[in-house]
Motif scaffolding. Structure first.
Motif: not given
Length: 467
Positions: A410-434
């Motif tokens: 999911h993304q967030g209005f303040t400039g955030t996101c997290f993504w879980v990818d089971p295929k690659y066993d990968l988590i990506f998170i970006f947080l900001s106060n854009r």
């Protein structure tokens, strides 16, 4: 998928021990403290150090563009923390001197709340067979029985196929409509007007109704609305009245709506008998030692640790720092199904890892594995939503081009996101106060920086096949 929470926690332990750092935030969840990860990028032999260096370059380019005062990036790949780093400051754009951002800085996660709080709470209740995805709202909220809303199912709410509008400006009912001249909200600029979201402009020269808002906490005004404003819990009744009278379209195609998750919060609270924040803390965050908060200032978090979300010159007349940015969530006292959660990337990562491991955490099954699979693998007919989660698109969309079709987040209005990818066993998170100091700053969105940073993580691990 093998269960690896101890591997992840040991990675954080080793980094914290190596650099002698301790957590900045208090442990209000009453669990053993974990040493915090420091600013660091790991480069195992299988990972491209050059690609990881490009993450630094792009994150710093975002600072120079003024896309955000600062940000956090966290990446977890096959049991190892690849990136856990902060850039810039909490308060100053374009590299000007300000309070430095750290990996322990806390951000307003905005709509990530939907996927990291409300949806996991629903998973538990569905897993316990206390909620049925195909049951209509009237089964849990009898007051909806005489309305079209009552026939909307839990599944439709999760998929954003309820027929509800995108949102309601609930806050207008907090305001004395005799206290200002002309319209409160207009769709073109005017003298003294304050730019809001999109093309809307607001008239800040109004007065709140005393029965709902007070400048100090009283027996009737117990909920936080701003740093010096308090809300009466009775306003929730008015919000529900407006929800019950909302137009429900017969067209059940996808339309993203915060109202869906405000209603899901009511279902969770009615069925469990507990407020959403208490329920998700007790049953999700505490078992995995995740320091995530609604209303962080009420949990001992110091204001200096929190990135300000915006300078709100319209509704609350202050810099929102530790008080939820989203107006609908503010009208619920900061605890809402659509927004209100705060935390650092390394803490949010624990929820992501719990999902990646199909609800398992060590020897404990926190959420039934079959329920996690049901929510993350069931998709809408269009394929762009899972149950409570967003999904990649065939082109464009919220993720980078290398995220597999199995990815959810999911993304967030303040400039955030997290993504879980089971295929690659990968988590990506970006947080900001854009959104600080102003919501008008859309550079992060326009430049697709979240997606481009995510692609660099995939390139670093050699997963460079576009979906």
């Amino acid at each position: 998928m093998r269960s690896r929470p101890l591997v992840a926690l040991l990675s954080l332990l080793q980094l914290g021990t190596l650099y002698g750092q301790t957590p900045q935030q208090p442990d209000s969840l009453q669990v053993d403290s974990l040493p915090a990860a420091t600013e660091h990028i790991l480069a195992p032999e299988s990972v491209s150090s050059k690609a990881l260096a490009r993450i630094d370059s792009l994150a710093e380019a975002g600072l120079r563009m003024g896309a955000y005062p600062g940000c956090q990036i966290f990446a977890f790949y096959q049991g190892e923390v690849l990136v856990n780093k902060a850039y810039g400051s909490l308060t100053s754009l374009k590299g000007r001197q300000g309070e430095p951002a750290t990996p322990q800085s806390i951000y307003d996660l905005a709509s990530i709340t939907k996927a990291a709080a409300t949806t996991p709470a629903l998973m538990l209740l569905v897993g316990e067979k206390k909620i049925n995805l195909n049951s209509p709202l009237l089964s849990y909220l009898p007051e909806t029985k005489e309305t079209l809303l009552g026939m909307v199912t839990i599944r439709q709410l999760l998929l954003h196929q309820s027929g509800l509008p995108a949102g309601i400006n609930f806050y207008t009912d907090l305001i004395d409509d005799t206290s200002y001249e002309g319209s409160l909200i207009r769709y073109k600029s005017f003298a003294g007007g304050v730019p809001l979201v999109g093309k809307a402009w607001g008239n800040p020269n109004f007065r709140f109704l005393d029965k709902y808002i007070s400048d100090k906490a009283t027996e009737e005004h117990t909920l936080r609305f701003g740093s010096k404003k308090y809300l009466s819990p009775s306003f929730k009744t008015r919000m529900m009245e407006r929800l019950l009278s909302a137009r429900v379209s017969s067209d059940k195609s996808y339309r993203y709506s915060d109202l869906n998750f405000i209603l899901l919060q009511q279902v969770i609270e009615r069925v469990s008998g507990e407020p959403l924040d208490e329920f998700v803390t007790k049953h999700i965050y505490r078992p995995i030692q995740a320091r995530l908060y609604f209303n962080p200032l009420e949990h001992g978090v110091k204001i200096q640790q929190i990135a300000p979300a915006q300078h709100d010159t319209f509704l609350r007349g202050e810099i929102l720092r530790g008080t939820v940015d989203d107006e609908a969530a503010a009208c619920l006292g900061g605890v809402s199904g659509n927004a209100g959660l705060f935390g650092a990337a390394e803490e949010l990562a624990k929820v992501c890892q719990l999902l990646l491991q199909h609800g398992a955490w060590g020897k404990k099954q926190v959420i039934p594995s079959s329920t996690v699979r049901l929510f993350t693998e069931t998709t809408s007919a269009s394929g762009i939503r899972a149950l409570g989660f967003d999904k990649p698109r065939s082109s464009g969309g919220p993720t980078g081009i290398y995220a597999s079709s199995a990815t959810y987040g999911h993304q967030g209005f303040t400039g955030t996101c997290f993504w879980v990818d089971p295929k690659y066993d990968l988590i990506f998170i970006f947080l900001s106060n854009r959104t600080y100091p102003t919501r008008q700053n859309t550079t992060l969105i326009r430049e697709r920086l979240r997606q481009r940073l995510q692609d660099l993580v995939y390139e670093a691990v050699g997963a460079t096949t576009p979906r």
